[in-house]
Design a protein around this motif. Sequence first.
Motif, PDB file in Angstrom:
ATOM      1  N   GLY A  54       1.216   0.449  -7.528  1.00 53.04           N
ATOM      2  CA  GLY A  54       2.396   1.041  -8.148  1.00 53.04           C
ATOM      3  C   GLY A  54       3.678   0.772  -7.399  1.00 53.04           C
ATOM      4  O   GLY A  54       4.761   0.756  -7.995  1.00 53.04           O
ATOM      5  N   PHE A  55       3.589   0.547  -6.075  1.00 53.95           N
ATOM      6  CA  PHE A  55       4.815   0.245  -5.338  1.00 53.95           C
ATOM      7  C   PHE A  55       4.693  -1.056  -4.543  1.00 53.95           C
ATOM      8  O   PHE A  55       5.394  -1.263  -3.550  1.00 53.95           O
ATOM      9  CB  PHE A  55       5.234   1.403  -4.417  1.00 53.95           C
ATOM     10  CG  PHE A  55       4.175   1.916  -3.475  1.00 53.95           C
ATOM     11  CD1 PHE A  55       3.992   1.347  -2.237  1.00 53.95           C
ATOM     12  CD2 PHE A  55       3.380   3.000  -3.831  1.00 53.95           C
ATOM     13  CE1 PHE A  55       3.037   1.823  -1.366  1.00 53.95           C
ATOM     14  CE2 PHE A  55       2.425   3.488  -2.957  1.00 53.95           C
ATOM     15  CZ  PHE A  55       2.248   2.903  -1.726  1.00 53.95           C
ATOM     16  N   GLY A  56       3.817  -1.950  -4.987  1.00 52.77           N
ATOM     17  CA  GLY A  56       3.770  -3.296  -4.433  1.00 52.77           C
ATOM     18  C   GLY A  56       3.287  -3.391  -3.003  1.00 52.77           C
ATOM     19  O   GLY A  56       3.672  -4.309  -2.281  1.00 52.77           O
ATOM     20  N   HIS A  57       2.421  -2.470  -2.583  1.00 47.02           N
ATOM     21  CA  HIS A  57       1.894  -2.490  -1.224  1.00 47.02           C
ATOM     22  C   HIS A  57       0.677  -3.400  -1.201  1.00 47.02           C
ATOM     23  O   HIS A  57      -0.373  -3.072  -1.741  1.00 47.02           O
ATOM     24  CB  HIS A  57       1.516  -1.065  -0.816  1.00 47.02           C
ATOM     25  CG  HIS A  57       1.200  -0.907   0.647  1.00 47.02           C
ATOM     26  ND1 HIS A  57       2.090  -1.245   1.627  1.00 47.02           N
ATOM     27  CD2 HIS A  57       0.096  -0.428   1.277  1.00 47.02           C
ATOM     28  CE1 HIS A  57       1.563  -0.979   2.810  1.00 47.02           C
ATOM     29  NE2 HIS A  57       0.345  -0.486   2.623  1.00 47.02           N
ATOM     30  N   SER A  58       0.799  -4.562  -0.575  1.00 50.60           N
ATOM     31  CA  SER A  58      -0.235  -5.581  -0.626  1.00 50.60           C
ATOM     32  C   SER A  58      -0.899  -5.755   0.727  1.00 50.60           C
ATOM     33  O   SER A  58      -0.222  -5.971   1.731  1.00 50.60           O
ATOM     34  CB  SER A  58       0.381  -6.916  -1.080  1.00 50.60           C
ATOM     35  OG  SER A  58      -0.610  -7.907  -1.204  1.00 50.60           O
ATOM     36  N   LEU A  59      -2.233  -5.657   0.749  1.00 48.62           N
ATOM     37  CA  LEU A  59      -2.987  -5.728   1.995  1.00 48.62           C
ATOM     38  C   LEU A  59      -3.838  -6.987   2.055  1.00 48.62           C
ATOM     39  O   LEU A  59      -4.197  -7.568   1.035  1.00 48.62           O
ATOM     40  CB  LEU A  59      -3.916  -4.509   2.132  1.00 48.62           C
ATOM     41  CG  LEU A  59      -3.328  -3.124   1.974  1.00 48.62           C
ATOM     42  CD1 LEU A  59      -4.414  -2.081   2.232  1.00 48.62           C
ATOM     43  CD2 LEU A  59      -2.170  -2.907   2.913  1.00 48.62           C
ATOM     44  N   ARG A 489       7.353  -0.716  10.328  1.00 47.43           N
ATOM     45  CA  ARG A 489       6.072  -0.124   9.953  1.00 47.43           C
ATOM     46  C   ARG A 489       5.641  -0.560   8.551  1.00 47.43           C
ATOM     47  O   ARG A 489       4.466  -0.467   8.204  1.00 47.43           O
ATOM     48  CB  ARG A 489       6.127   1.395  10.023  1.00 47.43           C
ATOM     49  CG  ARG A 489       6.932   2.069   8.933  1.00 47.43           C
ATOM     50  CD  ARG A 489       6.824   3.588   8.995  1.00 47.43           C
ATOM     51  NE  ARG A 489       5.520   4.072   8.569  1.00 47.43           N
ATOM     52  CZ  ARG A 489       4.585   4.525   9.363  1.00 47.43           C
ATOM     53  NH1 ARG A 489       4.782   4.565  10.666  1.00 47.43           N
ATOM     54  NH2 ARG A 489       3.430   4.934   8.900  1.00 47.43           N
ATOM     55  N   ARG A 490       6.577  -1.013   7.747  1.00 46.43           N
ATOM     56  CA  ARG A 490       6.238  -1.388   6.373  1.00 46.43           C
ATOM     57  C   ARG A 490       5.448  -2.696   6.345  1.00 46.43           C
ATOM     58  O   ARG A 490       5.422  -3.447   7.317  1.00 46.43           O
ATOM     59  CB  ARG A 490       7.501  -1.493   5.536  1.00 46.43           C
ATOM     60  CG  ARG A 490       8.177  -0.144   5.284  1.00 46.43           C
ATOM     61  CD  ARG A 490       9.611  -0.291   4.820  1.00 46.43           C
ATOM     62  NE  ARG A 490       9.741  -1.264   3.764  1.00 46.43           N
ATOM     63  CZ  ARG A 490      10.853  -1.953   3.501  1.00 46.43           C
ATOM     64  NH1 ARG A 490      11.932  -1.755   4.243  1.00 46.43           N
ATOM     65  NH2 ARG A 490      10.901  -2.820   2.520  1.00 46.43           N
ATOM     66  N   LEU A 491       4.828  -2.957   5.206  1.00 44.99           N
ATOM     67  CA  LEU A 491       3.944  -4.104   5.071  1.00 44.99           C
ATOM     68  C   LEU A 491       4.352  -4.936   3.873  1.00 44.99           C
ATOM     69  O   LEU A 491       4.508  -4.429   2.767  1.00 44.99           O
ATOM     70  CB  LEU A 491       2.496  -3.628   4.908  1.00 44.99           C
ATOM     71  CG  LEU A 491       1.401  -4.681   4.996  1.00 44.99           C
ATOM     72  CD1 LEU A 491       1.327  -5.253   6.410  1.00 44.99           C
ATOM     73  CD2 LEU A 491       0.058  -4.087   4.598  1.00 44.99           C
ATOM     74  N   GLN A 492       4.555  -6.235   4.111  1.00 40.70           N
ATOM     75  CA  GLN A 492       4.855  -7.177   3.044  1.00 40.70           C
ATOM     76  C   GLN A 492       3.962  -8.393   3.233  1.00 40.70           C
ATOM     77  O   GLN A 492       4.140  -9.173   4.169  1.00 40.70           O
ATOM     78  CB  GLN A 492       6.332  -7.590   3.077  1.00 40.70           C
ATOM     79  CG  GLN A 492       7.309  -6.478   2.739  1.00 40.70           C
ATOM     80  CD  GLN A 492       8.753  -6.927   2.813  1.00 40.70           C
ATOM     81  OE1 GLN A 492       9.058  -8.029   3.261  1.00 40.70           O
ATOM     82  NE2 GLN A 492       9.665  -6.071   2.367  1.00 40.70           N
ATOM     83  N   ASN A 493       2.967  -8.521   2.345  1.00 40.36           N
ATOM     84  CA  ASN A 493       2.041  -9.650   2.413  1.00 40.36           C
ATOM     85  C   ASN A 493       1.405  -9.806   3.791  1.00 40.36           C
ATOM     86  O   ASN A 493       1.338 -10.897   4.359  1.00 40.36           O
ATOM     87  CB  ASN A 493       2.757 -10.951   2.023  1.00 40.36           C
ATOM     88  CG  ASN A 493       3.250 -10.924   0.589  1.00 40.36           C
ATOM     89  OD1 ASN A 493       2.581 -10.341  -0.283  1.00 40.36           O
ATOM     90  ND2 ASN A 493       4.385 -11.518   0.333  1.00 40.36           N
ATOM     91  N   GLY A 494       0.949  -8.707   4.339  1.00 39.42           N
ATOM     92  CA  GLY A 494       0.247  -8.744   5.617  1.00 39.42           C
ATOM     93  C   GLY A 494       1.136  -8.773   6.830  1.00 39.42           C
ATOM     94  O   GLY A 494       0.643  -8.847   7.957  1.00 39.42           O
ATOM     95  N   SER A 495       2.461  -8.732   6.648  1.00 43.87           N
ATOM     96  CA  SER A 495       3.387  -8.784   7.776  1.00 43.87           C
ATOM     97  C   SER A 495       4.438  -7.700   7.602  1.00 43.87           C
ATOM     98  O   SER A 495       4.503  -7.024   6.576  1.00 43.87           O
ATOM     99  CB  SER A 495       4.055 -10.162   7.849  1.00 43.87           C
ATOM    100  OG  SER A 495       4.933 -10.242   8.955  1.00 43.87           O
ATOM    101  N   CYS A 496       5.271  -7.543   8.624  1.00 45.24           N
ATOM    102  CA  CYS A 496       6.362  -6.577   8.520  1.00 45.24           C
ATOM    103  C   CYS A 496       7.595  -7.266   7.944  1.00 45.24           C
ATOM    104  O   CYS A 496       7.730  -8.488   8.051  1.00 45.24           O
ATOM    105  CB  CYS A 496       6.682  -5.987   9.887  1.00 45.24           C
ATOM    106  SG  CYS A 496       7.403  -7.155  11.066  1.00 45.24           S
TER     107      CYS A 496
END
Length: 617
Positions: A54-59, A489-496
Amino acid sequence: MLIRDTFGPADTKSMPNAGGENSPFFSEVFTPLGLTEDGLAGATLKALKRSFAGFGHSLTREMWDGLAAVAGVLETMANGTCPKSVYVSSLDPGVGKTQLLVHFLRELLRSPDHRGASAIICANRKEQIRSIAAEAGLDQFAVLTSDDDLNAIATADPNEARILFTTHQMVVARCRNSNSFEAVSAFHYDGRPRVVRIWDEAMLPGEPLTVTLDELHTIPAELRGPSPRFTADLDKVISQIVQAGEGDRIELRSLPRIHEVSEWGALKMTTGRAAKAVEAVWPLFGRTVTVRRRHRVSILDYRESLPADLQPVVVLDASARVRATYDLWERHRGGMQRLPSATKSYAGLTIGVWDRGGGKDAFSYDAPTIAEGVAKTIKTRPTEDWLVVHHKATASFDFEKLVKQRLSADASNVKFLTWGRHDATNDFAYIPNVVLAGVLFKPEPVYEATGRASAALPSASGAFDWTDEVRCGEHAHGILQALCRGSVRRLQNGSCPASRAFIIAHKGSGIAALLGNVFPGASIREWLPIPKPLKGHAETAFDYIVSRVEADASEVIPPADVYRHLGVTKDNFKSVRGHKGFRAALEAYGIRETTDTDGQPPGFWHPYRYYFGDDDD
């Protein structure tokens, strides 16, 4: 259930982003636990996945596996089948451990197969309880702390709610006398101990105890009248410590038992520093202590603070990846299982290190200069948001005030947070620029006592050889937690995301050397907002170049002119030219060396004044 052996290395390297719909093969993680995707853990992860989408958090897949392992252990707790151990998850900040906790609690209350299962969540700070409880939106939960206002947010009494929030401190205090978690009825639900046990943030199995000689000396003055015999024997103990050598181990007689002076009784007869000294030294009586004489004479040891029957318990602590305390616990004490993890890439982070004293003592005489450097750095990005983590104000300095005095009247984009409040808050997660104005240093004996507590190696067991490792791990822990209050601390495609950090730490502290391990992939460079005073040829060369620019900013000063002015050869001038302080002083003045793209002959120039003239023109 050997979690680490089953799933491979605890901190396996992250793979490229694999956050698609079918990326997490949860069944592969649940199988060793005897679980299925249709169970409580599977429902938790499916809800978590929908929330992240829902908020684009990709792990990455490894991150999902790490979360799945936590969910799996929590389900085995709820099922009553979890072996006794301390299960540690070291997933980095921002991966989703707290969100996993929120969804698990919701699914636990919904699950028809777990109607009798209850949970206790032990938080490091009271603010965390308020935040997690609000985010979870639970119909029924209880809160047990020393804060009546916080307890009032609960919807039920502790014994009537399946979910109970409390603090680390409350668990330690309530369990101290009985040394049993399950014996404390305040933590029960429906008359039985809660089966799901979650410890949010750092866990230490013992409490480090250190007392300085100066602190000990405050006690006799207040106890000599009411307890003369006790005080006479305490004088002998103090004399024994004074005569002991560095690293000596001495046994403290159990004076409170001999003279029937309880800690509670001593506290009634003392005030201020003496009362604090009583609280620190009373647990050491009757024990062997180590004497340390560096800086200030101190004695140290530790006492157990966690009851053994708290296990099984899940610990959610990102710092477990960098702290030596967990390594010592695992190696010497045992009873710990590391859950699989996946270190986040910090390729989007740039860290500048200012080689300057960062302890509180350095700030006591250097705070105005440091504040000037921090303010100058903030002004390089005046429209962006900043977070400054700094030492608490003392009689010598108020760092927040000093920085604000050097900024414009409207500095609402700059937030301040003191060390000691630098963890467990997400209020600043939108801020891309973080300044660590110094680092939180503890007295050297505290690091040894902390390590002894982690390894279950009291002073009576002999010498302790891992103080350096503990100190480095505690520095890494503090820096990781503080920087991860910001957008890093945020995550974008496995990175900050793109973030900037600025750290004040002297090279002798070893902190700069730790940063590459704490933040894998980050770019680390020198930060020198205020150049060091120049001397010798560097000072002469700087003054000469500035005088030429002041006289005529429309020219480029050839290097040959400079080394001839110095009376040195071209080769000898190389050392001056590459001097960090010299280059930083020029940069601070606005002077640069020309490059191939400038369209100018080789030399030193002031680009702005070259094209636009003096500031007053």
